[in-house]
Scaffold this motif. Structure first.
Motif, PDB file in Angstrom:
ATOM      1  N   VAL A 420       0.863  -1.186   0.000  1.00  0.00           N
ATOM      2  CA  VAL A 420       0.000   0.000   0.000  1.00  0.00           C
ATOM      3  C   VAL A 420       0.895   1.231   0.000  1.00  0.00           C
ATOM      4  O   VAL A 420       1.794   1.355   0.843  1.00  0.00           O
ATOM      5  CB  VAL A 420      -0.928   0.018   1.228  1.00  0.00           C
ATOM      6  CG1 VAL A 420      -1.804   1.268   1.211  1.00  0.00           C
ATOM      7  CG2 VAL A 420      -1.784  -1.239   1.278  1.00  0.00           C
ATOM      8  N   ARG A 421       0.661   2.132  -0.960  1.00  0.00           N
ATOM      9  CA  ARG A 421       1.409   3.387  -1.020  1.00  0.00           C
ATOM     10  C   ARG A 421       0.423   4.542  -0.879  1.00  0.00           C
ATOM     11  O   ARG A 421      -0.572   4.598  -1.601  1.00  0.00           O
ATOM     12  CB  ARG A 421       2.207   3.470  -2.312  1.00  0.00           C
ATOM     13  CG  ARG A 421       3.372   2.480  -2.338  1.00  0.00           C
ATOM     14  CD  ARG A 421       4.161   2.534  -3.612  1.00  0.00           C
ATOM     15  NE  ARG A 421       3.495   1.845  -4.700  1.00  0.00           N
ATOM     16  CZ  ARG A 421       3.888   1.883  -5.968  1.00  0.00           C
ATOM     17  NH1 ARG A 421       4.931   2.627  -6.313  1.00  0.00           N
ATOM     18  NH2 ARG A 421       3.250   1.226  -6.895  1.00  0.00           N
ATOM     19  N   VAL A 422       0.713   5.443   0.043  1.00  0.00           N
ATOM     20  CA  VAL A 422      -0.235   6.479   0.465  1.00  0.00           C
ATOM     21  C   VAL A 422       0.262   7.850   0.015  1.00  0.00           C
ATOM     22  O   VAL A 422       1.384   8.251   0.344  1.00  0.00           O
ATOM     23  CB  VAL A 422      -0.412   6.465   1.996  1.00  0.00           C
ATOM     24  CG1 VAL A 422      -1.423   7.536   2.420  1.00  0.00           C
ATOM     25  CG2 VAL A 422      -0.838   5.089   2.485  1.00  0.00           C
ATOM     26  N   ASN A 423      -0.567   8.587  -0.692  1.00  0.00           N
ATOM     27  CA  ASN A 423      -0.244   9.969  -1.057  1.00  0.00           C
ATOM     28  C   ASN A 423      -0.836  10.908  -0.007  1.00  0.00           C
ATOM     29  O   ASN A 423      -1.851  11.570  -0.216  1.00  0.00           O
ATOM     30  CB  ASN A 423      -0.733  10.287  -2.464  1.00  0.00           C
ATOM     31  CG  ASN A 423       0.169   9.675  -3.525  1.00  0.00           C
ATOM     32  OD1 ASN A 423       1.363   9.481  -3.302  1.00  0.00           O
ATOM     33  ND2 ASN A 423      -0.393   9.353  -4.671  1.00  0.00           N
ATOM     34  N   TYR A 424      -0.164  10.928   1.129  1.00  0.00           N
ATOM     35  CA  TYR A 424      -0.567  11.692   2.305  1.00  0.00           C
ATOM     36  C   TYR A 424      -0.536  13.203   2.042  1.00  0.00           C
ATOM     37  O   TYR A 424       0.014  13.655   1.032  1.00  0.00           O
ATOM     38  CB  TYR A 424       0.386  11.354   3.459  1.00  0.00           C
ATOM     39  CG  TYR A 424       1.856  11.448   3.086  1.00  0.00           C
ATOM     40  CD1 TYR A 424       2.495  12.687   2.967  1.00  0.00           C
ATOM     41  CD2 TYR A 424       2.620  10.317   2.837  1.00  0.00           C
ATOM     42  CE1 TYR A 424       3.832  12.791   2.628  1.00  0.00           C
ATOM     43  CE2 TYR A 424       3.974  10.398   2.492  1.00  0.00           C
ATOM     44  CZ  TYR A 424       4.565  11.639   2.390  1.00  0.00           C
ATOM     45  OH  TYR A 424       5.899  11.744   2.038  1.00  0.00           O
ATOM     46  N   ARG A 425      -1.123  13.973   2.962  1.00  0.00           N
ATOM     47  CA  ARG A 425      -1.013  15.431   2.867  1.00  0.00           C
ATOM     48  C   ARG A 425       0.475  15.817   2.879  1.00  0.00           C
ATOM     49  O   ARG A 425       1.243  15.340   3.695  1.00  0.00           O
ATOM     50  CB  ARG A 425      -1.732  16.093   4.039  1.00  0.00           C
ATOM     51  CG  ARG A 425      -3.227  16.253   3.837  1.00  0.00           C
ATOM     52  CD  ARG A 425      -3.906  16.727   5.109  1.00  0.00           C
ATOM     53  NE  ARG A 425      -3.956  15.661   6.109  1.00  0.00           N
ATOM     54  CZ  ARG A 425      -4.371  15.825   7.368  1.00  0.00           C
ATOM     55  NH1 ARG A 425      -4.732  17.037   7.795  1.00  0.00           N
ATOM     56  NH2 ARG A 425      -4.391  14.796   8.211  1.00  0.00           N
ATOM     57  N   GLY A 426       0.821  16.698   1.953  1.00  0.00           N
ATOM     58  CA  GLY A 426       2.219  17.002   1.684  1.00  0.00           C
ATOM     59  C   GLY A 426       2.636  16.506   0.315  1.00  0.00           C
ATOM     60  O   GLY A 426       3.604  16.989  -0.263  1.00  0.00           O
ATOM     61  N   SER A 427       1.879  15.537  -0.226  1.00  0.00           N
ATOM     62  CA  SER A 427       2.188  15.002  -1.550  1.00  0.00           C
ATOM     63  C   SER A 427       1.783  15.993  -2.629  1.00  0.00           C
ATOM     64  O   SER A 427       0.863  16.805  -2.462  1.00  0.00           O
ATOM     65  CB  SER A 427       1.431  13.683  -1.777  1.00  0.00           C
ATOM     66  OG  SER A 427       1.758  12.715  -0.802  1.00  0.00           O
ATOM     67  N   THR A 428       2.466  15.920  -3.750  1.00  0.00           N
ATOM     68  CA  THR A 428       2.119  16.730  -4.911  1.00  0.00           C
ATOM     69  C   THR A 428       1.059  16.017  -5.744  1.00  0.00           C
ATOM     70  O   THR A 428       0.820  14.825  -5.588  1.00  0.00           O
ATOM     71  CB  THR A 428       3.359  16.993  -5.765  1.00  0.00           C
ATOM     72  OG1 THR A 428       3.963  15.730  -6.107  1.00  0.00           O
ATOM     73  CG2 THR A 428       4.367  17.834  -5.023  1.00  0.00           C
ATOM     74  N   GLY A 429       0.423  16.781  -6.641  1.00  0.00           N
ATOM     75  CA  GLY A 429      -0.523  16.183  -7.568  1.00  0.00           C
ATOM     76  C   GLY A 429      -1.975  16.251  -7.143  1.00  0.00           C
ATOM     77  O   GLY A 429      -2.858  15.807  -7.888  1.00  0.00           O
ATOM     78  N   TYR A 430      -2.242  16.821  -5.965  1.00  0.00           N
ATOM     79  CA  TYR A 430      -3.620  16.890  -5.471  1.00  0.00           C
ATOM     80  C   TYR A 430      -3.988  18.325  -5.075  1.00  0.00           C
ATOM     81  O   TYR A 430      -4.908  18.548  -4.279  1.00  0.00           O
ATOM     82  CB  TYR A 430      -3.794  15.946  -4.269  1.00  0.00           C
ATOM     83  CG  TYR A 430      -3.492  14.513  -4.626  1.00  0.00           C
ATOM     84  CD1 TYR A 430      -4.480  13.658  -5.105  1.00  0.00           C
ATOM     85  CD2 TYR A 430      -2.198  14.023  -4.534  1.00  0.00           C
ATOM     86  CE1 TYR A 430      -4.192  12.351  -5.462  1.00  0.00           C
ATOM     87  CE2 TYR A 430      -1.895  12.718  -4.893  1.00  0.00           C
ATOM     88  CZ  TYR A 430      -2.897  11.893  -5.356  1.00  0.00           C
ATOM     89  OH  TYR A 430      -2.610  10.595  -5.722  1.00  0.00           O
ATOM     90  N   GLY A 431      -3.286  19.275  -5.633  1.00  0.00           N
ATOM     91  CA  GLY A 431      -3.583  20.676  -5.367  1.00  0.00           C
ATOM     92  C   GLY A 431      -2.664  21.282  -4.324  1.00  0.00           C
ATOM     93  O   GLY A 431      -2.058  20.585  -3.496  1.00  0.00           O
ATOM     94  N   ARG A 432      -2.556  22.619  -4.380  1.00  0.00           N
ATOM     95  CA  ARG A 432      -1.640  23.332  -3.500  1.00  0.00           C
ATOM     96  C   ARG A 432      -1.973  23.150  -2.024  1.00  0.00           C
ATOM     97  O   ARG A 432      -1.090  22.970  -1.186  1.00  0.00           O
ATOM     98  CB  ARG A 432      -1.647  24.829  -3.854  1.00  0.00           C
ATOM     99  CG  ARG A 432      -0.759  25.682  -2.965  1.00  0.00           C
ATOM    100  CD  ARG A 432      -0.923  27.160  -3.261  1.00  0.00           C
ATOM    101  NE  ARG A 432      -2.317  27.572  -3.242  1.00  0.00           N
ATOM    102  CZ  ARG A 432      -3.015  27.772  -2.120  1.00  0.00           C
ATOM    103  NH1 ARG A 432      -2.446  27.603  -0.944  1.00  0.00           N
ATOM    104  NH2 ARG A 432      -4.271  28.158  -2.172  1.00  0.00           N
TER     105      ARG A 432
END
Length: 615
Positions: A420-432
């Motif tokens: 499982v790979r998580v695009n947590y808050r701080g990740s790019t690609g989901y808005g500023r």
């Protein structure tokens, strides 16, 4: 060859030998790979690329006219930083010591020959950008040191004159681009003190200012800018700029002389980047959205946006060629990377062992405390849960996991684990807002999102709650150690590669550019905001760690230095907590394939030996 254990066999790494004797996970690391070739603006048949063909990532020159290829660099710890001059005559490469990222630029003729110092007179430093002029002699060199901050120098290569300093500031900055005729220099800087949001300044070669563009002024929300490149036409003063004015990355065209701004206002939901076509007639647009990407051509005259056909997955690099074709590096979680062309077929296919495929990824969206969290899940074909599950946490933190090929997660899948790979808050690609959300409560915010996805993994039946592994490299390694202390009952074991372990010591020992980032994230230095550094440091929670811990580290790492890891390990040892440490002679990771395979095998074996078998 295999060794028995409680959760299933772990393939031993074998020395190079018959391909049929190698496990697939090892083949994925050994199989020759190539980067997207860079090509010379005024000699497009000459290209430069990176490959691991010899077992170490090095630079290669490629003459497309003859088909000839040759290895440019050959160093024990590898080389990946290289630039081809616009006239195609010279290859510049960055020479550091054993991966410490502190060094000087050297160059050699494209056709081969001895290396020479590229810019005599400049002392070693951390690199802060490099751009070469079309005249074959002009270079703008960015440098970063603890003593001077960032300096930019204009050099005339081969001349007797010393390089001239044209910019200096304590905060981080870098070279953006040099105009086609060499009269304008774009600089990305963070003089305002926020290392996550750059402003732009355009200089003349004498260092005087032509224009400024700064979206951080006068507002409560700071917005970033990036220089994407000057128009490739002599006398054209337009600069392609990335901006965040609508909450995501988008391009605009800024005439740095007249001040006119032309916003493309593309109706695409994700982050958008772009580069010029070689004749300046259009823009090659890369659109990244929800862990996948696609390509378009944009016509500034008609404002038409035309999709360029690429397979579903991730385009990790693209370039438009003089004939109008586009070359791009593509992969998916299941299919290995390849350099492809819109003219059809694979552009650069290295000989030798082919990389085995893996399994596809599927998307999961989980409600978290800060909004919906996107996670990517892989599991062995046909497997049903609950499975031993690896939470593989990406670095950055300003980065994101995508539907792209990755040998590390594929190795875990081969050995029976779900990943499982998580695009947590701080990740790019989901808005500023998503990217900027982790300020001040650094690390703790990301762990909240990881915890939400962990809960989903258990309740959905995917993951065995007694066999959960937290792992990651760099920032992912930091979150691993922090998570083991903050969430001690959540994880069966942790595997941290090149991590931040003691935040205060890491701050004092790391390279200057990362100090600036940490000041931005935490709101000051350890002396100014000690409570924030304490709350975000894995060392603070080391006495709460219950799970076995594996740590690997490069002894020359300037990003996550070794002393702060030693401090953490000493505390583990004082408690007689189960742990294992592996140090190797490199910097922030290794470019040597044998070393990388050794590390993965150690991680797999540690998991096998310390994870309870399924009852």
């Amino acid at each position: 060859m295999t060794e028995s254990n409680g959760t299933g066999p772990v393939d031993r790494p074998s020395p190079r030998g018959p391909i049929e004797d190698m496990p697939d996970w090892e083949k994925r690391f050994r199989a020759p790979r190539v980067s997207l070739p860079d090509w010379a603006e005024d000699a497009p048949e000459r290209s430069l690329f990176v490959s691991n063909a010899t077992g170490t990532y090095e630079l290669y020159a490629w003459d497309r006219a003859t088909g000839g290829q040759r290895q440019v660099t050959d160093r024990p710890n590898g080389t990946t930083d290289g630039v081809l001059s616009p006239d195609g005559e010279w290859i510049w490469w960055f020479d550091d010591k054993d991966g410490d990222e502190f060094g000087v630029w050297r160059r050699q003729p494209f056709a081969g020959g001895p290396d020479e110092p590229a810019v005599p007179g400049l002392d070693p430093s951390y690199p802060a950008g490099l751009v070469l002029g079309r005249d074959g002699r002009t270079a703008v060199v960015g440098r970063s040191t603890d003593e001077d901050g960032t300096t930019l120098h204009l050099a005339h290569v081969g001349a007797d004159a010393e390089p001239v300093e044209i910019y200096r500031h304590r905060e981080s900055a870098g070279v953006g681009d040099l105009s086609h005729d060499g009269t304008l220099i774009a600089v990305e800087h963070t003089e305002h003190g926020d290392a996550m949001h750059s402003a732009l300044r355009v200089l003349r070669p004498d260092g005087t200012t032509v224009a400024e563009l700064d979206d951080t002024k006068g507002g409560t929300v700071e917005l970033g800018l990036e220089a994407l490149g000057f128009a490739p036409v002599t006398g054209d003063t337009r600069l392609l700029v990335g901006h965040q004015r609508r909450g995501r990355w988008e391009p605009l065209v800024w005439d740095v002389v007249t001040g006119e701004e032309s916003d493309l206002a593309l109706e695409l939901p994700g982050d958008v980047s772009a580069e010029w076509y070689p004749d300046g007639s259009g823009l090659l647009v890369v659109h990244s959205f929800e862990a996948r990407s696609e390509l378009f051509r944009y016509d500034p005259a008609t404002r038409a946006l035309t999709r360029i056909d690429t397979p579903p997955g991730t385009v990790s690099g693209a370039t438009a060629r003089p004939d109008g074709s586009v070359e791009y590096l593509w992969s998916s979680a299941a299919e290995p990377p390849a350099v492809r062309s819109t003219n059809g077929g694979v552009v650069l296919d290295p000989p030798g062992m082919k990389c085995p495929a893996s399994v596809p990824v599927h998307d999961v969206w989980v409600e978290g405390p800060g909004g919906r969290v996107h996670a990517l899940v892989q599991k062995p074909a046909g497997a049903t849960g609950p499975l031993p599950t690896v939470f593989d946490i990406h670095g950055g933190p300003t980065w994101h996991d995508s539907d792209a090929f990755a040998a590390g997660p594929a190795a875990w899948v081969d050995h029976g684990y779900a990943v499982v790979r998580v695009n947590y808050r701080g990740s790019t690609g989901y808005g500023r807002e998503w990217t900027d959300a982790l300020k001040h409560r650094v690390g703790l915010i990301e762990l909240e999102d990881i915890a939400a996805v962990r809960e989903w993994a258990i309740t959905s039946g995917l993951a065995d709650p007694e066999r959960l592994i937290l792992t990651g490299g760099s920032w992912g390694g930091y979150l691993t150690l922090l998570g083991l202390g903050v969430q001690p009952d959540a994880w069966a074991l942790g595997i941290a590669a090149v991590p931040v372990a003691d935040y205060v010591t890491a701050y004092h020992d790391e390279m200057e550019a990362l100090k600036a980032l940490d000041r931005t994230l935490l709101g000051g230095t350890p002396e100014e905001v000690p409570e924030r550094f304490e709350a975000s440091s894995p060392l603070t929670y080391v006495d709460q760690v219950k799970a076995p811990v594996y740590i690997s580290a490069g002894v020359n790492d300037p990003r996550c230095p070794i002393r702060q890891i030693d401090n953490y390990v000493k505390r583990l040892a004082s408690r007689a907590a189960p742990h294992e440490v592996y140090c190797y002679d490199a910097g922030h990771g290794s470019l040597v394939i044998e070393e990388r395979i050794k590390q993965v095998h150690k991680e797999l074996t540690f998991a096998t030996n310390n994870l309870s078998p399924h009852n």
